[in-house]
Design an enzyme around this catalytic site. Structure first.
Site, short mmCIF file in Angstrom:
data_model
loop_
_atom_site.label_atom_id
_atom_site.label_comp_id
_atom_site.label_asym_id
_atom_site.label_seq_id
_atom_site.Cartn_x
_atom_site.Cartn_y
_atom_site.Cartn_z
N HIS A 77 33.83 40.78 35.37
CA HIS A 77 32.52 40.79 36.04
C HIS A 77 32.40 39.70 37.10
O HIS A 77 31.33 39.50 37.66
CB HIS A 77 31.41 40.64 34.98
CG HIS A 77 30.14 41.33 35.33
ND1 HIS A 77 28.97 40.65 35.56
CD2 HIS A 77 29.86 42.64 35.52
CE1 HIS A 77 28.01 41.52 35.84
NE2 HIS A 77 28.52 42.72 35.83
N LYS B 263 32.44 37.66 40.57
CA LYS B 263 32.19 37.94 41.98
C LYS B 263 32.49 36.64 42.70
O LYS B 263 31.60 35.84 42.97
CB LYS B 263 30.73 38.35 42.20
CG LYS B 263 30.29 39.59 41.42
CD LYS B 263 29.09 39.25 40.58
CE LYS B 263 28.49 40.47 39.92
NZ LYS B 263 29.08 40.78 38.64
N ASP C 84 41.10 28.79 51.02
CA ASP C 84 41.87 27.58 51.36
C ASP C 84 41.84 26.52 50.26
O ASP C 84 41.97 25.33 50.54
CB ASP C 84 41.37 26.98 52.68
CG ASP C 84 41.69 27.87 53.88
OD1 ASP C 84 42.54 28.77 53.76
OD2 ASP C 84 41.08 27.66 54.95
#
Length: 159
Positions: free
Chosen positions: A104, A106, A111
């Site tokens: 789940h 996100k 970098d």
């Protein structure tokens, strides 16, 4: 950052806060991705946003940025317009999660020093319809914790 999105500095760490559908989150994410110099790692529950997907492919294809990602298997199999096939066709190292439950996350890590996280799926619904939050943290130490989690999720993933 503009006056609508001030950067708060907490103990020397710059943090940006955004809320959709009003704050133009996708445009800011695309901007950060296009500024990537070395690497982009992402974990995505739902990823159907063509603009964000295209920015990631551009970073890899045109600027040599290393890209790896893990996407939630169930969402790839059920979503219309998932970016998974586009990433595969573009030769990117993007896998399906191996978690029996929902992967789940996100998260985008740029970098090794910028973490984008929150409730925002990389989708049109998150951008234009849902109430979502996004925090962008500019700190390599915090990014390191997210990279550790990415590595754990990636090791369980498969094409």
């Amino acid at each position: 950052a503009d006056t609508l999105h001030p950067i708060l500095t907490i103990d020397g760490v710059d943090v940006e806060f955004y809320f959709s559908p009003d704050d133009g989150v996708a445009a800011r994410l695309v901007e950060l991705i296009l500024e990537a110099q070395e690497s982009i790692y992402f974990m995505a529950y739902s990823f159907t946003a063509d603009d964000i997907g295209a920015a990631i492919v551009d970073a890899a294809s045109n600027r040599g940025v290393a890209v790896s990602g893990v996407m939630e298997t169930e969402q790839v199999n059920s979503n219309q317009g998932t970016e998974y096939d586009f990433f595969q066709q573009s030769g990117l190292d993007v896998l399906l999660d191996g978690n029996q439950g929902q992967m789940h996350h996100k998260v985008i890590i740029i970098d090794g020093s910028i973490v984008i996280t929150g409730s925002y799926n990389f989708s049109a619904s998150a951008e234009t319809r849902n109430d979502e939050n996004v925090i962008i943290i500019h700190n390599p130490v915090i990014a390191g914790y997210y990279l550790d989690e990415f590595q754990r999720v990636y090791e369980q993933a498969q094409p």
